[in-house]
Design an enzyme around this catalytic site. Structure first.
Site, mmCIF file in Angstrom:
data_model
loop_
_atom_site.group_PDB
_atom_site.id
_atom_site.type_symbol
_atom_site.label_atom_id
_atom_site.label_comp_id
_atom_site.label_asym_id
_atom_site.label_seq_id
_atom_site.Cartn_x
_atom_site.Cartn_y
_atom_site.Cartn_z
ATOM 1 N N ASP A 95 -7.548 -26.560 -39.288
ATOM 2 C CA ASP A 95 -6.598 -26.532 -40.393
ATOM 3 C C ASP A 95 -7.006 -25.394 -41.336
ATOM 4 O O ASP A 95 -8.143 -24.919 -41.290
ATOM 5 C CB ASP A 95 -6.641 -27.896 -41.101
ATOM 6 C CG ASP A 95 -5.722 -27.972 -42.298
ATOM 7 O OD1 ASP A 95 -4.642 -27.358 -42.271
ATOM 8 O OD2 ASP A 95 -6.082 -28.657 -43.272
ATOM 9 N N GLU A 135 -5.741 -24.971 -45.199
ATOM 10 C CA GLU A 135 -5.935 -25.364 -46.595
ATOM 11 C C GLU A 135 -6.831 -26.595 -46.699
ATOM 12 O O GLU A 135 -6.647 -27.569 -45.989
ATOM 13 C CB GLU A 135 -4.584 -25.640 -47.249
ATOM 14 C CG GLU A 135 -3.722 -24.390 -47.377
ATOM 15 C CD GLU A 135 -2.375 -24.694 -48.000
ATOM 16 O OE1 GLU A 135 -2.339 -25.074 -49.173
ATOM 17 O OE2 GLU A 135 -1.357 -24.551 -47.287
ATOM 18 N N ASP A 192 0.328 -25.911 -41.612
ATOM 19 C CA ASP A 192 1.710 -26.151 -42.029
ATOM 20 C C ASP A 192 2.119 -25.233 -43.176
ATOM 21 O O ASP A 192 3.183 -25.410 -43.761
ATOM 22 C CB ASP A 192 1.897 -27.618 -42.450
ATOM 23 C CG ASP A 192 2.121 -28.522 -41.237
ATOM 24 O OD1 ASP A 192 2.541 -28.006 -40.185
ATOM 25 O OD2 ASP A 192 1.875 -29.731 -41.345
#
Length: 201
Positions: free
Chosen positions: A7, A9, A91
Site C-alpha cells: 500500500d 498511504e 487507491d
C-alpha cells in the site's frame, strides 16, 4: 517467483487527505479508508466536501508538493527493490501520486485516476478495476507469482489475506484487534525482517 505488493498511504507516505484536511482546515477530510471500508462512498463524500468549499485539483496538488515520504520509507523501499520486484497498489490517483513517486525513486505504482473539469474541479473518479488490490494480487498469482503484501487499512485486508504472506503495517488498534491472525508491525525494520523471511521460504 515472488513479488511484494505494498500500500502507499500510511505505509510509505503520509495520508494525502489528512494532510490536505490540515492545510485546508476542513477537519471532515481526515476520514480515510482506516475509518470507512466502502471506498466509493468515502470518495463521493470527499468530492461533495470539495465542491461545497470550491476546492479542486490545484489546491490538493499544492499540498502534495509539500509532502515527503515517511521517515525511513525510501531506504526501506530501496533495499526491498534491490532484492525483489515491488509493486505499489494504491487507491490513490495518478494526479496525486506523481510527485510522491519521484521522491520514492519512481517505483511501479498501480492506482486510479480522477476526472477533472477544465476549471480544475474534480468531477469524479475512475477506478482502474473493481476491488483493485485483491484483483491485482489475484492477477499476479494467475501468471505465476507468489505475492507478499502489506498495508494498513480496511481496503488492504483482502490482498493481505489472499497472499502467500501478508502483514499489517502501522494499522489501527481496531483493525489489529479484529484480525488477530495477521502479523502486525510498527517499524520498517520489523516489516523488512518479515518480508525477507517470506522471500526465503
Amino acid at each position: 517467483m515472488k513479488i511484494v505488493c505494498l500500500d502507499l498511504e500510511g505505509v510509505l507516505v503520509p495520508e494525502i487527505w489528512i494532510a490536505f484536511a490540515k492545510e485546508s482546515g476542513i477537519s471532515e477530510l481526515t476520514r480515510t479508508t482506516r475509518d470507512e471500508p466502502d471506498y466509493d462512498k468515502l470518495m463521493n463524500w470527499r468530492l461533495g466536501i470539495l465542491r461545497e468549499h470550491g476546492l479542486g485539483l490545484k489546491e490538493i496538488q499544492e499540498t502534495i508538493a509539500k509532502i515527503d515520504p515517511l521517515p525511513g520509507a525510501k531506504a526501506f523501499l530501496d533495499e526491498l527493490r534491490s532484492m525483489t520486484q515491488v509493486i505499489i497498489i494504491s487507491d490513490t490517483f495518478t494526479q496525486f501520486a506523481g510527485p510522491l513517486m519521484e521522491k520514492l525513486g519512481f517505483p511501479t505504482i498501480f492506482c486510479n485516476s480522477l476526472e477533472v473539469a477544465p476549471d480544475g474541479a474534480i468531477t469524479g473518479f475512475k477506478m482502474r478495476i473493481e476491488n483493485s488490490k485483491l484483483t491485482t494480487v489475484k492477477a499476479l498469482q494467475s501468471i505465476g507469482y507468489e505475492t507478499i503484501a502489506s498495508g494498513d487499512s480496511h481496503n488492504d485486508l483482502a490482498m493481505i489475506k489472499a497472499s502467500k504472506a501478508g502483514f499489517l503495517f502501522r494499522s489501527t488498534e481496531q483493525i489489529k484487534k479484529d484480525y488477530p491472525e495477521l502479523p502486525a508491525y510498527e517499524t520498517y525494520e520489523e516489516l523488512m525482517a518479515a518480508i525477507k523471511k517470506a522471500l526465503a521460504e
